[in-house]
Motif scaffolding. Structure first.
Motif, PDB file in Angstrom:
ATOM      1  N   LYS A  78       0.828  -1.207   0.000  1.00 40.74           N
ATOM      2  CA  LYS A  78       0.000   0.000   0.000  1.00 40.74           C
ATOM      3  C   LYS A  78       0.865   1.261   0.000  1.00 40.74           C
ATOM      4  O   LYS A  78       0.512   2.275  -0.616  1.00 40.74           O
ATOM      5  CB  LYS A  78      -0.929   0.007   1.207  1.00 40.74           C
ATOM      6  CG  LYS A  78      -1.934   1.157   1.220  1.00 40.74           C
ATOM      7  CD  LYS A  78      -2.904   0.995   2.385  1.00 40.74           C
ATOM      8  CE  LYS A  78      -3.999   2.056   2.327  1.00 40.74           C
ATOM      9  NZ  LYS A  78      -3.482   3.412   2.580  1.00 40.74           N
ATOM     10  N   SER A  83      -2.727   1.069  -2.646  1.00 40.95           N
ATOM     11  CA  SER A  83      -3.734   0.040  -2.417  1.00 40.95           C
ATOM     12  C   SER A  83      -3.108  -1.168  -1.735  1.00 40.95           C
ATOM     13  O   SER A  83      -1.942  -1.507  -1.976  1.00 40.95           O
ATOM     14  CB  SER A  83      -4.371  -0.409  -3.732  1.00 40.95           C
ATOM     15  OG  SER A  83      -5.237  -1.507  -3.529  1.00 40.95           O
ATOM     16  N   ARG A 121     -13.336  -5.931   3.719  1.00 42.02           N
ATOM     17  CA  ARG A 121     -13.160  -5.025   2.584  1.00 42.02           C
ATOM     18  C   ARG A 121     -13.101  -5.764   1.249  1.00 42.02           C
ATOM     19  O   ARG A 121     -12.824  -5.162   0.215  1.00 42.02           O
ATOM     20  CB  ARG A 121     -11.919  -4.152   2.780  1.00 42.02           C
ATOM     21  CG  ARG A 121     -10.594  -4.848   2.882  1.00 42.02           C
ATOM     22  CD  ARG A 121      -9.464  -3.797   2.842  1.00 42.02           C
ATOM     23  NE  ARG A 121      -8.170  -4.389   3.073  1.00 42.02           N
ATOM     24  CZ  ARG A 121      -7.411  -4.161   4.140  1.00 42.02           C
ATOM     25  NH1 ARG A 121      -7.824  -3.347   5.083  1.00 42.02           N
ATOM     26  NH2 ARG A 121      -6.239  -4.746   4.273  1.00 42.02           N
ATOM     27  N   GLN A 361      -6.540  -4.737  -4.035  1.00 46.27           N
ATOM     28  CA  GLN A 361      -7.695  -4.598  -3.151  1.00 46.27           C
ATOM     29  C   GLN A 361      -8.666  -3.516  -3.606  1.00 46.27           C
ATOM     30  O   GLN A 361      -9.885  -3.664  -3.455  1.00 46.27           O
ATOM     31  CB  GLN A 361      -7.225  -4.292  -1.724  1.00 46.27           C
ATOM     32  CG  GLN A 361      -8.334  -4.145  -0.703  1.00 46.27           C
ATOM     33  CD  GLN A 361      -9.041  -5.453  -0.422  1.00 46.27           C
ATOM     34  OE1 GLN A 361      -8.562  -6.264   0.326  1.00 46.27           O
ATOM     35  NE2 GLN A 361     -10.207  -5.659  -1.037  1.00 46.27           N
ATOM     36  N   ASP A 362      -8.173  -2.428  -4.185  1.00 45.95           N
ATOM     37  CA  ASP A 362      -9.068  -1.328  -4.552  1.00 45.95           C
ATOM     38  C   ASP A 362     -10.044  -1.688  -5.669  1.00 45.95           C
ATOM     39  O   ASP A 362     -10.987  -0.940  -5.938  1.00 45.95           O
ATOM     40  CB  ASP A 362      -8.270  -0.074  -4.923  1.00 45.95           C
ATOM     41  CG  ASP A 362      -7.240  -0.311  -6.019  1.00 45.95           C
ATOM     42  OD1 ASP A 362      -7.110  -1.461  -6.493  1.00 45.95           O
ATOM     43  OD2 ASP A 362      -6.550   0.655  -6.403  1.00 45.95           O
ATOM     44  N   LYS A 363      -9.833  -2.847  -6.328  1.00 48.40           N
ATOM     45  CA  LYS A 363     -10.774  -3.303  -7.348  1.00 48.40           C
ATOM     46  C   LYS A 363     -11.632  -4.470  -6.873  1.00 48.40           C
ATOM     47  O   LYS A 363     -12.419  -5.023  -7.648  1.00 48.40           O
ATOM     48  CB  LYS A 363     -10.018  -3.694  -8.624  1.00 48.40           C
ATOM     49  CG  LYS A 363      -9.327  -2.523  -9.307  1.00 48.40           C
ATOM     50  CD  LYS A 363      -8.608  -2.971 -10.563  1.00 48.40           C
ATOM     51  CE  LYS A 363      -7.874  -1.804 -11.222  1.00 48.40           C
ATOM     52  NZ  LYS A 363      -7.111  -2.246 -12.422  1.00 48.40           N
TER      53      LYS A 363
END
Length: 375
Positions: A78, A83, A121, A361-363
């Motif tokens: 990150k 991310s 998440r 992770q952001d997708k």
């Protein structure tokens, strides 16, 4: 949850899967007939994603990194990309010994917290288990002969192994989401079994005994301990032929994900050739057995090549169907496999992250466990 409600939820799951993914309609369910609804959705989504995308993962990502330990919210991945990774690896080694920390020094209570955070998440958790030999109490890297034969049903130390599984079942039962649902986990037991550096390796036991151990392990966790939130991963080391890869394969009813571990230790050309050879076999087996393919461990220690991510790894993992790729841990400045701020491959890793075929992770969203993800 009542039996009737489970039937309704499973029917809705099947209807959505059949609508969203008609090409995979015959193979949308995991190997456990009683798998939880969330586990079934994860399985179906991994099948879908593997067709066009690759999820990036990192071992122990939230627990420590280069120059830090146990800092809430911190991650070397990150810090470089903005991310978190999409897949998070954790190891169960020392759980069998009742130690408070795993073999990498991460408290098991912290792993439970991290698993819940990842799930909330929309990330994916995977467990390996470098566990001690139940016969000699030596480490996973010991090489005594006949341990496997002694811990399968009928063996002299079978009960000692059962106690290991009981402890794992207790741990796994604590992995619950906000509504009390069990959090799905990819469980990767007896990994790198085609090598000969663990007590379950190919020179330490026969194929028949290895298969018996695998089947007992899965059956015991499912049928005796009522654990139904695991996707089972079959993860080899080196192999040269399809016969080599499948020699110890326990059967389609005991496996959901197939993969291999491969690290770059020589030059890039040698590594790429090796990946291509193994991937061609893996993709064929995945198609024939209707399993999810993955690169279950990889990396290049210290990453001295500043373009390694886009010039070496990216072409290999996107050439073939790959649900996810897991890089190994960032332990210290002399031993790491993902970049951190200031590391030589930092800028190239950002390009790797930005590639539309790669998923961090952001997708990913929590809905990966409740509805079908569309590319």
């Amino acid at each position: 949850m009542s039996k009737s409600l489970k039937v309704i939820l499973c029917s809705l799951f099947l209807m959505e899967m059949l609508t969203a993914a008609p090409l995979y309609a015959q193979h949308i369910l995991p190997s456990d007939p009683a798998a939880t609804t969330e586990t079934r959705f994860l399985y179906g989504n991994l099948q879908q994603m593997a067709q066009t995308k690759v999820i990036f993962g990192h071992q122990d990502d939230l627990a420590y990194g280069v120059g830090w330990v146990n800092e809430k919210g911190r991650s070397d991945v990150k810090s470089v990309t903005g991310s978190y990774p999409g897949v998070y690896g954790w190891d169960m080694g020392r759980l069998e010994l009742d130690h408070p920390n795993n073999l990498d020094g991460v408290p098991f209570t912290a792993i439970i917290s991290h698993v819940k955070e990842v799930y909330n998440r929309g990330g994916i958790n995977t467990f390996s288990w470098h566990f001690n030999d139940p016969v000699t109490d030596s480490t996973a890297w010991s090489k005594p002969l006949n341990t496997v034969k002694q811990i399968i049903p009928g063996g002299s130390h079978h009960e000692a192994y059962v106690k290991y599984l009981d402890k794992f079942a207790v741990f796994a039962s604590q992995l619950k989401g906000p509504k009390g649902e069990m959090i799905p986990v990819i469980f990767r037991p007896f990994h790198e079994h085609t090598g000969s550096w663990f007590w379950w390796g190919n020179k330490e036991c026969s194929p028949e005994d290895f298969i018996a151990l695998w089947r007992f392990t899965v059956d015991y966790l499912r049928n005796t301990k009522n654990i139904h939130h695991l996707l089972i991963a079959y993860s080899a080391a080196d192999y040269a032929t399809e016969k080599d890869y499948l020699e110890r394969y326990p059967g389609d009813n005991y496996v959901d994900i197939i993969g291999f571990d491969a690290y770059m230790q020589k030059d890039a050309a040698h590594f790429t050739k090796d990946l291509n050879n193994r991937y061609e076999i893996l993709e064929k087996v995945a198609q024939e057995h209707h399993k999810i393919p993955a690169l279950t461990e990889t990396g290049y220690v210290l990453i001295p090549d500043p373009q390694w991510w886009t010039n070496v790894l990216l072409p290999a993992i996107t050439k073939y169907k790959t649900a996810y790729v897991l890089t190994w841990r960032n332990w210290k400045t002399e031993h790491y496999f993902a970049p951190y701020p200031g590391q030589a491959s930092e800028e190239d890793f950002k390009k790797f992250y930005a590639d539309p075929r790669i998923i961090f992770q952001d997708k990913l969203k929590p809905s990966i466990y409740s509805k079908i993800w569309t590319p």
